[in-house]
Design an enzyme around this catalytic site. Structure first.
Site, PDB file in Angstrom:
ATOM      1  N   SER A   6       0.736  -1.096  -0.160  1.00  0.00           N
ATOM      2  CA  SER A   6       0.167   0.219   0.087  1.00  0.00           C
ATOM      3  C   SER A   6       0.684   0.989  -0.087  1.00  0.00           C
ATOM      4  O   SER A   6       1.685   1.488   1.314  1.00  0.00           O
ATOM      5  CB  SER A   6      -0.727   0.047   1.266  1.00  0.00           C
ATOM      6  OG  SER A   6      -1.519   1.415   1.741  1.00  0.00           O
ATOM      7  N   HIS A  30      -1.659  -1.156  -4.025  1.00  0.00           N
ATOM      8  CA  HIS A  30      -2.403  -0.765  -2.806  1.00  0.00           C
ATOM      9  C   HIS A  30      -2.913   0.673  -3.465  1.00  0.00           C
ATOM     10  O   HIS A  30      -1.974   1.402  -2.519  1.00  0.00           O
ATOM     11  CB  HIS A  30      -2.441  -1.253  -2.201  1.00  0.00           C
ATOM     12  CG  HIS A  30      -3.963  -1.333  -1.431  1.00  0.00           C
ATOM     13  ND1 HIS A  30      -4.932  -2.711  -1.389  1.00  0.00           N
ATOM     14  CD2 HIS A  30      -4.339  -0.626   0.221  1.00  0.00           C
ATOM     15  CE1 HIS A  30      -5.995  -1.841  -0.070  1.00  0.00           C
ATOM     16  NE2 HIS A  30      -5.409  -1.281   0.404  1.00  0.00           N
ATOM     17  N   ASP A  32      -4.609   3.278  -1.144  1.00  0.00           N
ATOM     18  CA  ASP A  32      -5.972   3.800  -0.232  1.00  0.00           C
ATOM     19  C   ASP A  32      -6.784   4.492  -0.632  1.00  0.00           C
ATOM     20  O   ASP A  32      -6.008   6.347  -0.585  1.00  0.00           O
ATOM     21  CB  ASP A  32      -5.191   3.330   1.175  1.00  0.00           C
ATOM     22  CG  ASP A  32      -5.452   1.914   1.438  1.00  0.00           C
ATOM     23  OD1 ASP A  32      -6.380   1.351   1.322  1.00  0.00           O
ATOM     24  OD2 ASP A  32      -3.546   2.336   1.977  1.00  0.00           O
ATOM     25  N   MET A  34      -8.920   8.349   0.757  1.00  0.00           N
ATOM     26  CA  MET A  34      -9.973   9.036   1.033  1.00  0.00           C
ATOM     27  C   MET A  34     -10.254   9.715   0.711  1.00  0.00           C
ATOM     28  O   MET A  34      -9.772  10.737   0.016  1.00  0.00           O
ATOM     29  CB  MET A  34      -9.260   8.475   2.794  1.00  0.00           C
ATOM     30  CG  MET A  34      -8.093   7.032   3.188  1.00  0.00           C
ATOM     31  SD  MET A  34      -7.200   7.634   4.373  1.00  0.00           S
ATOM     32  CE  MET A  34      -6.466   5.803   4.078  1.00  0.00           C
ATOM     33  N   HIS A  63      -8.644   0.287  -3.453  1.00  0.00           N
ATOM     34  CA  HIS A  63      -8.972  -0.020  -2.108  1.00  0.00           C
ATOM     35  C   HIS A  63      -9.987   2.255  -1.853  1.00  0.00           C
ATOM     36  O   HIS A  63      -9.895   2.841  -0.734  1.00  0.00           O
ATOM     37  CB  HIS A  63      -8.396  -0.112  -0.591  1.00  0.00           C
ATOM     38  CG  HIS A  63      -8.872  -0.252   0.075  1.00  0.00           C
ATOM     39  ND1 HIS A  63      -8.691  -0.421   1.696  1.00  0.00           N
ATOM     40  CD2 HIS A  63     -10.710  -0.171   0.972  1.00  0.00           C
ATOM     41  CE1 HIS A  63      -9.304  -0.380   2.620  1.00  0.00           C
ATOM     42  NE2 HIS A  63     -10.733  -0.203   2.205  1.00  0.00           N
ATOM     43  N   MET A  65     -12.206   4.334   0.199  1.00  0.00           N
ATOM     44  CA  MET A  65     -12.384   4.452   1.643  1.00  0.00           C
ATOM     45  C   MET A  65     -13.083   5.894   1.767  1.00  0.00           C
ATOM     46  O   MET A  65     -12.841   6.756   2.138  1.00  0.00           O
ATOM     47  CB  MET A  65     -11.625   3.909   2.837  1.00  0.00           C
ATOM     48  CG  MET A  65     -11.258   3.644   2.989  1.00  0.00           C
ATOM     49  SD  MET A  65      -9.673   3.228   3.764  1.00  0.00           S
ATOM     50  CE  MET A  65      -8.402   2.922   2.139  1.00  0.00           C
ATOM     51  N   MET A 134     -11.258  -5.571   7.088  1.00  0.00           N
ATOM     52  CA  MET A 134      -9.572  -4.794   7.646  1.00  0.00           C
ATOM     53  C   MET A 134      -9.592  -5.305   9.204  1.00  0.00           C
ATOM     54  O   MET A 134     -10.611  -5.580   9.979  1.00  0.00           O
ATOM     55  CB  MET A 134     -10.597  -2.939   7.726  1.00  0.00           C
ATOM     56  CG  MET A 134     -11.257  -2.868   6.622  1.00  0.00           C
ATOM     57  SD  MET A 134     -10.015  -1.572   5.710  1.00  0.00           S
ATOM     58  CE  MET A 134      -8.408  -0.679   6.943  1.00  0.00           C
ATOM     59  N   PHE A 140      -5.336   5.417   8.647  1.00  0.00           N
ATOM     60  CA  PHE A 140      -4.520   5.580   8.590  1.00  0.00           C
ATOM     61  C   PHE A 140      -3.648   3.650   8.696  1.00  0.00           C
ATOM     62  O   PHE A 140      -4.200   3.562   8.907  1.00  0.00           O
ATOM     63  CB  PHE A 140      -3.921   6.289  10.161  1.00  0.00           C
ATOM     64  CG  PHE A 140      -4.237   7.598  10.219  1.00  0.00           C
ATOM     65  CD1 PHE A 140      -4.008   9.270   9.943  1.00  0.00           C
ATOM     66  CD2 PHE A 140      -6.245   8.016  10.751  1.00  0.00           C
ATOM     67  CE1 PHE A 140      -5.070   9.590   9.862  1.00  0.00           C
ATOM     68  CE2 PHE A 140      -6.488   9.235  10.525  1.00  0.00           C
ATOM     69  CZ  PHE A 140      -6.465  10.154  10.399  1.00  0.00           C
ATOM     70  N   GLY A 142       0.359   2.451   9.856  1.00  0.00           N
ATOM     71  CA  GLY A 142       1.417   2.469  10.973  1.00  0.00           C
ATOM     72  C   GLY A 142      -0.250   1.463  12.276  1.00  0.00           C
ATOM     73  O   GLY A 142       0.792   2.296  13.079  1.00  0.00           O
ATOM     74  N   ASP A 172      -5.918  -6.371   5.156  1.00  0.00           N
ATOM     75  CA  ASP A 172      -5.682  -4.982   4.991  1.00  0.00           C
ATOM     76  C   ASP A 172      -5.609  -4.394   6.631  1.00  0.00           C
ATOM     77  O   ASP A 172      -6.176  -3.773   7.450  1.00  0.00           O
ATOM     78  CB  ASP A 172      -6.862  -3.874   4.334  1.00  0.00           C
ATOM     79  CG  ASP A 172      -5.777  -2.974   3.918  1.00  0.00           C
ATOM     80  OD1 ASP A 172      -4.649  -2.638   4.402  1.00  0.00           O
ATOM     81  OD2 ASP A 172      -6.504  -2.131   3.760  1.00  0.00           O
ATOM     82  N   GLY A 173      -3.866  -4.121   7.333  1.00  0.00           N
ATOM     83  CA  GLY A 173      -4.146  -3.556   8.364  1.00  0.00           C
ATOM     84  C   GLY A 173      -3.107  -3.744   9.298  1.00  0.00           C
ATOM     85  O   GLY A 173      -3.368  -4.747   9.469  1.00  0.00           O
ATOM     86  N   GLY A 174      -2.330  -3.114   9.801  1.00  0.00           N
ATOM     87  CA  GLY A 174      -1.535  -3.590  10.959  1.00  0.00           C
ATOM     88  C   GLY A 174      -0.272  -5.388  10.716  1.00  0.00           C
ATOM     89  O   GLY A 174      -0.051  -5.965  11.669  1.00  0.00           O
TER      90      GLY A 174
HETATM   91  C1  DX5 Z   1      -5.473   1.924   6.229  1.00  0.00           C
HETATM   92  C2  DX5 Z   1      -5.458   1.122   4.801  1.00  0.00           C
HETATM   93  C3  DX5 Z   1      -4.285   0.130   4.900  1.00  0.00           C
HETATM   94  C4  DX5 Z   1      -3.246   0.842   5.038  1.00  0.00           C
HETATM   95  C5  DX5 Z   1      -2.708   0.288   5.468  1.00  0.00           C
HETATM   96  O1  DX5 Z   1      -6.788   3.217   6.186  1.00  0.00           O
HETATM   97  O2  DX5 Z   1      -6.583   1.054   4.167  1.00  0.00           O
HETATM   98  O3  DX5 Z   1      -4.555   0.338   3.680  1.00  0.00           O
HETATM   99  O4  DX5 Z   1      -2.476   1.093   4.527  1.00  0.00           O
HETATM  100  O5  DX5 Z   1      -1.076   0.558   6.501  1.00  0.00           O
HETATM  101  P1  DX5 Z   1      -0.948  -0.426   7.170  1.00  0.00           P
HETATM  102  O6  DX5 Z   1      -0.236  -1.512   6.682  1.00  0.00           O
HETATM  103  O7  DX5 Z   1       0.011   0.543   7.765  1.00  0.00           O
HETATM  104  O8  DX5 Z   1      -1.170  -0.814   9.070  1.00  0.00           O
HETATM  105 ZN    ZN Z   2      -6.486  -0.605   2.474  1.00  0.00          ZN
END
Ligand code: DX5
Ligand code: ZN
Length: 216
Positions: A6, A30, A32, A34, A63, A65, A134, A140, A142, A172-174
């Site tokens: 991403s 990927h 994001d 937003m 993606h 959002m 998710m 965000f 991180g 997706d995420g963390g």
């Molecule tokens: C969050 C995004 C994720 C994000 C993941 O809203 O949808 O795609 O970039 O970031 P990390 O991998 O740092 O958690």
């Molecule tokens: Zn994402």
């Protein structure tokens, strides 16, 4: 197992360069998207994503959002192997959005916030190409992986195979080098990572390490 770096944790002043640096090692790129409404953050929209579309050969994983995916999904320039997902929480009826994405020529996915149960999407599974689960609150990069997601991935896998469908599960995420193996074992088909790749001093080496963890 497919990996989707991403760009959310990339240097936005060097988007193309950063994307090209990992594209030969990645299955998707990927994005994001937003809007500051559906999530409390703003990133980029079709103008930016489309500007890079012909400069990168691998499929895009877009993606959304955003509060109005039906309005903006058609603005993205897509190819037949690109993925476009939107959030089930953002719309009253997902069907027209799924159709819009598929009519535009891409694969359609529904994304779920961590607290949204699988029951919210169960009846749409036979119409989508992938399900984006998710594992952090969208908005965000991180953040820490929410552990309960592992069970949700297992249940989604079970539900999809019980229905005899070929819906891919994206997580997706963390995601990081410590948890990626467990996420893959739980049933993820596509794994997204931002910080664990672009947040590292050598994104290519970080991506190669993640890949080695899921194939070994
Ligand atoms: C969050 C995004 C994720 C994000 C993941 O809203 O949808 O795609 O970039 O970031 P990390 O991998 O740092 O958690
Ligand atoms: Zn994402």
């Amino acid at each position: 197992m497919r990996l989707a770096p991403s760009l959310l944790a990339a240097d936005f002043g060097r988007l193309l360069e950063q994307a090209q640096a990992v594209s030969d090692l990645s299955d998707y790129l990927h994005w994001d998207v937003m809007d500051g409404h559906f999530v409390p953050n703003l990133t980029f929209g079709p103008v930016v994503v489309n500007a890079l579309r012909d400069k990168i050969s691998i499929p895009f994983d877009i993606h959304l959002m955003i509060a109005d995916p039906q309005r903006y999904a058609p603005h993205f320039k897509v190819r037949s192997d690109d993925l476009v997902s939107f959030h089930v929480e953002a719309v009253s009826d997902p069907i027209p959005v799924i159709e819009t994405i598929q009519k535009a020529g891409a694969k359609a996915g529904i994304a779920l916030r961590p607290k949204t149960p699988l029951s919210a999407v169960e009846r749409f599974l036979d119409q989508i190409d992938f399900l984006l689960i998710m594992s952090v609150e969208p908005g965000f990069a991180g953040q820490s992986f929410i552990a309960e997601t592992l069970e949700k991935i297992r249940q989604a896998k079970e539900l999809i195979s019980k229905k005899n469908l070929s819906v891919a599960i994206e997580v997706d995420g963390g995601v990081n080098a410590q948890n990626i193996r467990e996420i893959a074992r739980a049933g993820a088909d596509i794994i997204v990572a931002a910080s664990a790749i672009f947040g590292q001093s050598d994104p290519r080496a970080a991506l190669e390490q993640l890949r080695s963890l899921i194939i070994s």
